[in-house]
Write a protein that holds these residues in place. Structure first.
Motif, PDB file in Angstrom:
ATOM      1  N   GLN A  74      -5.870   4.093  -8.477  1.00 43.02           N
ATOM      2  CA  GLN A  74      -5.874   2.791  -9.152  1.00 43.02           C
ATOM      3  C   GLN A  74      -4.799   1.880  -8.578  1.00 43.02           C
ATOM      4  N   GLU A  75      -3.632   2.435  -8.295  1.00 44.22           N
ATOM      5  CA  GLU A  75      -2.564   1.623  -7.713  1.00 44.22           C
ATOM      6  C   GLU A  75      -2.950   1.125  -6.321  1.00 44.22           C
ATOM      7  N   ALA A  76      -3.663   1.947  -5.572  1.00 48.01           N
ATOM      8  CA  ALA A  76      -4.118   1.528  -4.243  1.00 48.01           C
ATOM      9  C   ALA A  76      -5.121   0.380  -4.370  1.00 48.01           C
ATOM     10  N   GLN A  77      -6.036   0.498  -5.326  1.00 39.25           N
ATOM     11  CA  GLN A  77      -6.999  -0.581  -5.557  1.00 39.25           C
ATOM     12  C   GLN A  77      -6.262  -1.851  -5.976  1.00 39.25           C
TER      13      GLN A  77
ATOM     14  N   VAL B 297     -13.673  -5.494  -4.958  1.00 43.27           N
ATOM     15  CA  VAL B 297     -12.923  -4.388  -4.344  1.00 43.27           C
ATOM     16  C   VAL B 297     -13.386  -3.057  -4.905  1.00 43.27           C
ATOM     17  N   ARG B 298     -13.555  -2.989  -6.215  1.00 49.74           N
ATOM     18  CA  ARG B 298     -14.025  -1.756  -6.856  1.00 49.74           C
ATOM     19  C   ARG B 298     -15.419  -1.396  -6.356  1.00 49.74           C
TER      20      ARG B 298
ATOM     21  N   LEU C 118       0.822  -1.207   0.000  1.00 47.38           N
ATOM     22  CA  LEU C 118       0.000   0.000   0.000  1.00 47.38           C
ATOM     23  C   LEU C 118       0.857   1.259   0.000  1.00 47.38           C
ATOM     24  N   ALA C 119       1.996   1.222   0.673  1.00 47.20           N
ATOM     25  CA  ALA C 119       2.880   2.383   0.700  1.00 47.20           C
ATOM     26  C   ALA C 119       3.447   2.685  -0.679  1.00 47.20           C
ATOM     27  N   ALA C 120       3.572   1.654  -1.502  1.00 53.70           N
ATOM     28  CA  ALA C 120       4.128   1.843  -2.846  1.00 53.70           C
ATOM     29  C   ALA C 120       3.105   2.398  -3.828  1.00 53.70           C
TER      30      ALA C 120
END
Length: 201
Positions: free
Chosen positions: A86-89, A177-178, A79-81
């Motif tokens: 969208q990257e978090a999802q 998730v979405r 998650l930190a990356a």
């Protein structure tokens, strides 16, 4: 406390004992763990365990804490990356579908922790710390209620997929998730107010 002291001739012995304890828990279950089994698995004298740990409860608490920290580190790093929504999802989907747990052994150990904590209230602090770390990592990208929902989703899918003969595939997980992230927020006022302000999506 004796549990905070390291032996002078073997600085990693304490860590080896904790790793061996987790191996024994994974093989036999927390309820059947004994000092003798752990000492044998760690390859150390039986007396070493009481040198480092006050009792079995102390040892198991430290071992489960080690497990929680290992998984939380992987969870948080993904998650930190993430730098975009969208990257978090995608990170949440990877936590569910990838190898954040590391091995099936770690997932089995998490079941043991849940069951053991249910019968031993002092272990619930380890569970709460684990949940807090997970939600904090999610809260960097999602409002508090969404972070809670996603954390529960991660746990639920991970457990179900480990035993389901037809595990939910990555595309299906991504769709769920979405749906959680995009849910209507009109009714969230009371929950988010209770949890405190969260970062914007």
């Amino acid at each position: 406390m004796t549990g905070t002291t390291r032996g002078p001739n073997d600085p990693r012995r304490r860590e080896r004992i904790l790793d061996a304890a987790l191996d024994v828990i994974a093989e036999h279950g927390a309820i059947k763990v004994t000092f003798r089994r752990i000492a044998t698995a760690a390859g150390v004298p039986l007396g070493s365990l009481t040198y480092y740990f006050d009792d079995m409860q102390h040892l198991l608490t430290e071992a489960f804490t080690r497990l929680a920290e290992t998984v939380s580190t992987r969870y948080g790093a993904l998650l930190a990356a993430a730098h975009t929504a969208q990257e978090a999802q995608d990170a949440v989907v990877e936590i569910i579908c990838g190898k954040v747990w590391g091995t099936d052994r770690n997932l089995l150990l998490s079941y043991e922790l849940y069951a053991f904590a249910a019968r031993h209230p002092e272990l619930r602090a380890v569970m709460r710390s684990w949940m807090r770390a997970s939600r904090t990592a999610l809260a960097a990208h999602f409002d508090p209620l969404t972070a809670r929902a996603l954390d529960a989703l991660v746990e639920g899918f991970s457990i179900h997929n480990s035993v389901d003969p037809r595990p939910t595939d990555r595309a299906e997980v991504a769709a769920v998730v979405r749906a959680v992230i995009d849910r209507p927020r009109a009714a969230d006022g009371a929950a988010t107010a209770q949890d405190g302000p969260g970062p914007a999506d």
